[in-house]
Design an enzyme around this catalytic site. Structure first.
Site, short mmCIF file in Angstrom:
data_model
loop_
_atom_site.label_atom_id
_atom_site.label_comp_id
_atom_site.label_asym_id
_atom_site.label_seq_id
_atom_site.Cartn_x
_atom_site.Cartn_y
_atom_site.Cartn_z
N ARG A 86 0.87 -0.81 0.14
CA ARG A 86 0.27 0.13 -0.23
C ARG A 86 0.86 0.88 0.02
O ARG A 86 0.70 2.11 0.77
CB ARG A 86 -1.32 -0.03 1.14
CG ARG A 86 -1.81 -1.09 1.19
CD ARG A 86 -2.72 -1.52 0.33
NE ARG A 86 -3.90 -2.71 0.16
CZ ARG A 86 -3.56 -3.52 -0.22
NH1 ARG A 86 -1.95 -3.49 -1.63
NH2 ARG A 86 -3.95 -4.81 -0.47
N SER A 127 -10.64 0.28 3.43
CA SER A 127 -9.83 0.42 4.81
C SER A 127 -9.26 0.81 5.46
O SER A 127 -9.06 1.76 4.73
CB SER A 127 -9.13 -1.64 4.18
OG SER A 127 -9.68 -2.42 3.45
N GLU A 184 -4.94 3.25 6.29
CA GLU A 184 -4.56 3.83 4.84
C GLU A 184 -4.79 4.90 4.22
O GLU A 184 -3.90 5.65 3.26
CB GLU A 184 -5.54 2.40 3.83
CG GLU A 184 -4.85 1.09 4.54
CD GLU A 184 -5.13 0.31 3.24
OE1 GLU A 184 -5.86 0.87 2.28
OE2 GLU A 184 -5.49 -0.95 3.50
#
Length: 342
Positions: free
Chosen positions: A164, A242, A338
């Site tokens: 990520r 998320s 995130e």
């Protein structure tokens, strides 16, 4: 180049958070970026690049010049013996790209179906799901430098992808605008079915025919059904997907945590490290369904924070901070967010 003053940003972030951009510029081409760079006032002003708004949390109004990327276009660049090379404008819907490639007969992105956001945001986050990451299908991308206005092409090495993560979150953050992304879809196609939920779908398929194999389109439908069953649709419930990364720890750290919490969900990684399920840890701390003001933890998936009405950014961050402290207190793990916090 289209310029707006006092632009309301609530429609442009999937969490539905209130904020106003002092100046918003719609970018539909490389030339639009160069026009911004050359502009006597916009060129020297701080800038913020906005795609689909699916991975940001707005906590305040935006004094920067907001560049709303709306570069469109889908095409097959090249059909090689070993791969199809497809190109998409950064403003295209990511899910729309996935479904377009499948309709054209170019499989390979099916595991990434229904991920919200735009194509241009996909390499920034190095999006991933069900055993496939963007970097696994990446060929190259085009960027325009916000200082010089020059266009350049970056390959995988220069993007320095991580979990990520990418160079666009670090060295190139706020310095370039991604305008086009090219993906390499391998030939021959091979399904990626290593995740438990997909293995269950495969078992159902093979219950009547042990040799049956799913098509790429079928896997996409499975992924859409799985994601739809546990993740809220941003069009109905504001969210940014998320909210926390799944932490990656050493085997020793994992064994220590298992000693205290034997049921913790964890996944061994190819490099020997272990990925822990952040959602499980949040759920174990009792956060599922809890709220702070109008911000809450989704009752079907603890990894997702949601807007229960008229949430503001500070409520979201207060909730996120409380969850981080709770997880750290029990597991000794500091969860990382995130989304980009603005």
């Amino acid at each position: 180049m289209h310029i707006e003053s006092g632009a309301v940003l609530r429609p442009y972030n999937t969490f539905g958070l209130p904020a106003v951009a002092h100046t918003l510029v719609r970018i539909t081409s490389d030339a639009d970026v160069r026009s911004v760079v050359d502009h006597p006032t916009l060129g020297i002003a701080p800038k913020f690049v906005l795609g689909g708004g699916s991975n940001i949390i707005l906590t305040r109004d935006m004094p920067q010049v907001v560049l709303k990327v709306e570069v469109m276009g889908l095409r097959l660049v090249e059909a090689r013996a070993d791969a199809w090379i497809v190109e998409a404008g950064a403003g295209e819907s990511w899910h729309g790209l996935v479904m377009w490639t499948l309709a054209q007969g170019y499989p390979g992105l099916e595991n990434l179906a229904l991920i919200p956001g735009t194509v241009g945001a996909s390499p920034v986050q190095n999006i991933g799901a069900y055993g496939v990451e963007l970097q696994d299908r990446f060929e190259s991308l085009d960027v325009v430098d916000l200082c010089t206005g020059l266009t350049s092409t970056l390959n995988t090495e220069r993007c320095t992808f991580g979990y990520r993560d990418s160079v666009f979150k670090r060295a190139l953050a706020g310095r370039v605008v991604i305008t086009r992304v090219r993906l390499r879809l391998p030939r021959p196609w091979r399904p990626v079915l290593g995740y438990l939920e997909l293995e269950r779908k495969l078992a159902e398929l093979q219950a009547s025919d042990a040799h049956a194999q799913p098509s790429a389109q079928q896997i996409a439908h499975w992924v859409i059904a799985i994601r739809g069953a546990k993740l809220p649709d941003p069009a109905c419930i504001g969210n940014a997907g998320s909210f926390f990364k799944n932490p990656v720890v050493t085997p020793e750290q994992c064994r220590d945590i298992i000693g205290r919490d034997p049921e913790i969900v964890h996944y061994p990684m190819p490099d020997g490290s272990v990925k822990l399920a952040a959602g499980w840890m949040i759920d174990a701390c009792g956060w599922k369904g809890k709220t702070v003001g109008q911000a809450g933890v989704y009752d079907r998936h603890s990894l997702v924070l949601v807007n229960r009405g008229e949430a503001i950014g500070s409520e979201v961050m207060t909730l996120a901070g409380a969850i981080q402290e709770s997880v750290y207190g029990r597991f000794g793990i500091r969860l990382e967010t995130e989304p980009v916090i603005v």
